[in-house]
Design a protein around this motif. Structure first.
Motif, PDB file in Angstrom:
ATOM      1  N   MET A 213       0.893  -1.212  -0.042  1.00 28.67           N
ATOM      2  CA  MET A 213       0.023  -0.009  -0.072  1.00 28.67           C
ATOM      3  C   MET A 213       0.705   1.189   0.023  1.00 28.67           C
ATOM      4  O   MET A 213       1.664   1.324   0.832  1.00 28.67           O
ATOM      5  CB  MET A 213      -0.889  -0.057   1.337  1.00 28.67           C
ATOM      6  CG  MET A 213      -1.860   1.256   1.227  1.00 28.67           C
ATOM      7  SD  MET A 213      -3.175   1.121   0.202  1.00 28.67           S
ATOM      8  CE  MET A 213      -4.071  -0.192   0.685  1.00 28.67           C
ATOM      9  N   ILE A 214       0.595   1.883  -1.248  1.00 29.43           N
ATOM     10  CA  ILE A 214       1.334   3.404  -1.047  1.00 29.43           C
ATOM     11  C   ILE A 214       0.655   4.458  -0.317  1.00 29.43           C
ATOM     12  O   ILE A 214      -0.488   4.886  -0.782  1.00 29.43           O
ATOM     13  CB  ILE A 214       1.837   3.658  -2.557  1.00 29.43           C
ATOM     14  CG1 ILE A 214       2.809   2.521  -3.045  1.00 29.43           C
ATOM     15  CG2 ILE A 214       2.433   4.864  -2.490  1.00 29.43           C
ATOM     16  CD1 ILE A 214       2.677   2.794  -4.356  1.00 29.43           C
ATOM     17  N   ARG A 215       1.320   4.961   0.751  1.00 31.88           N
ATOM     18  CA  ARG A 215       0.420   6.162   1.375  1.00 31.88           C
ATOM     19  C   ARG A 215       0.659   7.533   0.606  1.00 31.88           C
ATOM     20  O   ARG A 215       2.060   7.867   0.485  1.00 31.88           O
ATOM     21  CB  ARG A 215       0.798   6.230   3.077  1.00 31.88           C
ATOM     22  CG  ARG A 215       0.309   5.134   3.535  1.00 31.88           C
ATOM     23  CD  ARG A 215       0.571   4.949   5.068  1.00 31.88           C
ATOM     24  NE  ARG A 215       0.310   6.272   5.652  1.00 31.88           N
ATOM     25  CZ  ARG A 215      -0.837   7.003   6.408  1.00 31.88           C
ATOM     26  NH1 ARG A 215      -1.945   6.205   6.223  1.00 31.88           N
ATOM     27  NH2 ARG A 215      -0.750   8.150   6.963  1.00 31.88           N
ATOM     28  N   THR A 216      -0.220   8.124   0.317  1.00 34.62           N
ATOM     29  CA  THR A 216      -0.076   9.193  -0.628  1.00 34.62           C
ATOM     30  C   THR A 216      -0.272  10.584  -0.005  1.00 34.62           C
ATOM     31  O   THR A 216      -1.494  10.340   0.767  1.00 34.62           O
ATOM     32  CB  THR A 216      -0.827   8.888  -1.996  1.00 34.62           C
ATOM     33  OG1 THR A 216      -0.534   7.577  -2.122  1.00 34.62           O
ATOM     34  CG2 THR A 216      -0.662  10.028  -2.968  1.00 34.62           C
ATOM     35  N   ALA A 217       0.099  11.749  -0.144  1.00 31.92           N
ATOM     36  CA  ALA A 217      -0.212  12.877   0.282  1.00 31.92           C
ATOM     37  C   ALA A 217      -0.562  13.718  -1.325  1.00 31.92           C
ATOM     38  O   ALA A 217       0.173  13.746  -2.099  1.00 31.92           O
ATOM     39  CB  ALA A 217       0.611  13.515   1.025  1.00 31.92           C
ATOM     40  N   ILE A 218      -1.918  14.498  -1.356  1.00 33.17           N
ATOM     41  CA  ILE A 218      -1.964  15.298  -2.264  1.00 33.17           C
ATOM     42  C   ILE A 218      -1.648  16.648  -1.934  1.00 33.17           C
ATOM     43  O   ILE A 218      -2.288  17.350  -0.876  1.00 33.17           O
ATOM     44  CB  ILE A 218      -3.461  15.025  -3.061  1.00 33.17           C
ATOM     45  CG1 ILE A 218      -3.483  13.635  -3.362  1.00 33.17           C
ATOM     46  CG2 ILE A 218      -3.609  16.198  -4.071  1.00 33.17           C
ATOM     47  CD1 ILE A 218      -4.983  13.167  -3.776  1.00 33.17           C
ATOM     48  N   ILE A 219      -1.005  17.398  -2.610  1.00 34.36           N
ATOM     49  CA  ILE A 219      -0.617  18.779  -2.410  1.00 34.36           C
ATOM     50  C   ILE A 219      -1.517  19.660  -3.606  1.00 34.36           C
ATOM     51  O   ILE A 219      -0.967  19.750  -4.687  1.00 34.36           O
ATOM     52  CB  ILE A 219       0.920  19.228  -2.406  1.00 34.36           C
ATOM     53  CG1 ILE A 219       1.785  18.245  -1.881  1.00 34.36           C
ATOM     54  CG2 ILE A 219       1.026  20.522  -2.208  1.00 34.36           C
ATOM     55  CD1 ILE A 219       1.281  18.050  -0.099  1.00 34.36           C
TER      56      ILE A 219
ATOM     57  N   PRO B 266       6.769  10.550   8.294  1.00 39.76           N
ATOM     58  CA  PRO B 266       7.595   9.367   7.613  1.00 39.76           C
ATOM     59  C   PRO B 266       6.785   8.265   7.376  1.00 39.76           C
ATOM     60  O   PRO B 266       6.964   7.400   6.526  1.00 39.76           O
ATOM     61  CB  PRO B 266       8.411   8.820   8.962  1.00 39.76           C
ATOM     62  CG  PRO B 266       7.475   9.258  10.295  1.00 39.76           C
ATOM     63  CD  PRO B 266       7.047  10.686   9.794  1.00 39.76           C
ATOM     64  N   SER B 267       5.461   8.515   7.483  1.00 41.25           N
ATOM     65  CA  SER B 267       4.437   7.447   6.858  1.00 41.25           C
ATOM     66  C   SER B 267       4.066   7.864   5.491  1.00 41.25           C
ATOM     67  O   SER B 267       3.507   6.948   4.693  1.00 41.25           O
ATOM     68  CB  SER B 267       3.259   7.309   7.825  1.00 41.25           C
ATOM     69  OG  SER B 267       2.297   8.295   7.623  1.00 41.25           O
ATOM     70  N   ILE B 268       4.517   8.985   4.815  1.00 37.59           N
ATOM     71  CA  ILE B 268       3.888   9.279   3.554  1.00 37.59           C
ATOM     72  C   ILE B 268       5.106   8.980   2.572  1.00 37.59           C
ATOM     73  O   ILE B 268       6.147   9.138   2.749  1.00 37.59           O
ATOM     74  CB  ILE B 268       3.575  10.889   3.411  1.00 37.59           C
ATOM     75  CG1 ILE B 268       2.668  11.258   4.452  1.00 37.59           C
ATOM     76  CG2 ILE B 268       3.517  11.412   2.004  1.00 37.59           C
ATOM     77  CD1 ILE B 268       1.327  10.815   3.995  1.00 37.59           C
ATOM     78  N   ASP B 269       4.737   8.019   1.552  1.00 38.18           N
ATOM     79  CA  ASP B 269       5.498   7.520   0.645  1.00 38.18           C
ATOM     80  C   ASP B 269       5.798   8.366  -0.686  1.00 38.18           C
ATOM     81  O   ASP B 269       6.664   8.642  -1.103  1.00 38.18           O
ATOM     82  CB  ASP B 269       5.232   6.043   0.210  1.00 38.18           C
ATOM     83  CG  ASP B 269       5.044   5.167   1.456  1.00 38.18           C
ATOM     84  OD1 ASP B 269       5.920   4.930   2.166  1.00 38.18           O
ATOM     85  OD2 ASP B 269       3.954   4.640   1.501  1.00 38.18           O
ATOM     86  N   LEU B 270       4.342   8.650  -0.933  1.00 42.88           N
ATOM     87  CA  LEU B 270       4.390   9.550  -2.448  1.00 42.88           C
ATOM     88  C   LEU B 270       3.621  10.822  -2.040  1.00 42.88           C
ATOM     89  O   LEU B 270       2.693  10.811  -1.250  1.00 42.88           O
ATOM     90  CB  LEU B 270       3.537   8.634  -3.317  1.00 42.88           C
ATOM     91  CG  LEU B 270       3.150   9.210  -4.609  1.00 42.88           C
ATOM     92  CD1 LEU B 270       4.357   9.529  -5.603  1.00 42.88           C
ATOM     93  CD2 LEU B 270       2.016   8.163  -5.321  1.00 42.88           C
ATOM     94  N   ILE B 271       4.368  11.762  -2.863  1.00 43.24           N
ATOM     95  CA  ILE B 271       3.494  13.079  -2.627  1.00 43.24           C
ATOM     96  C   ILE B 271       2.871  13.706  -4.245  1.00 43.24           C
ATOM     97  O   ILE B 271       3.980  13.483  -5.228  1.00 43.24           O
ATOM     98  CB  ILE B 271       4.319  14.222  -2.153  1.00 43.24           C
ATOM     99  CG1 ILE B 271       4.685  13.841  -0.815  1.00 43.24           C
ATOM    100  CG2 ILE B 271       3.747  15.603  -2.294  1.00 43.24           C
ATOM    101  CD1 ILE B 271       5.425  14.774  -0.001  1.00 43.24           C
TER     102      ILE B 271
END
Length: 93
Positions: A1-7, A62-67
């Motif tokens: 699972m890739i944890r993602t943040a959207i900016i 640290p839990s965010i993998d992808l932005i």
């Protein structure tokens, strides 16, 4: 699972729909926008997605993998560099 943040909650709202179509691969954990009300509206109030206006906090998580950088084009490079320097994978749209 890739944890993602959207900016960026503008076009980021459309990207969120794409991530939601792939729940076995991606979990959008954060929607970041200076206009937090817009970010909250983009998430539809989903309690699984935190909303923030603080990019530095997202980069430090640290839990965010992808932005996923969904900002105006002139901001892509400087924000992408910040994300990469923080050790994150980056997508620009």
């Amino acid at each position: 699972m890739i944890r993602t943040a959207i900016i960026g909650a503008g076009i980021g709202a459309e990207h969120l729909s794409g991530y939601r179509a792939l729940p076995d691969r991606f979990q959008v954990a954060v929607m970041c926008d200076l206009d937090t009300a817009r970010a909250l509206a983009a998430t539809g109030g989903d309690p699984a997605i935190s909303v923030t206006g603080d990019l530095e906090a997202v980069l430090a998580d640290p839990s965010i993998d992808l932005i996923d950088v969904c900002l105006p084009p002139h901001l892509h490079f400087p924000i992408a560099v910040q994300c990469l320097e923080a050790g994150k994978h980056v997508i620009c749209a």
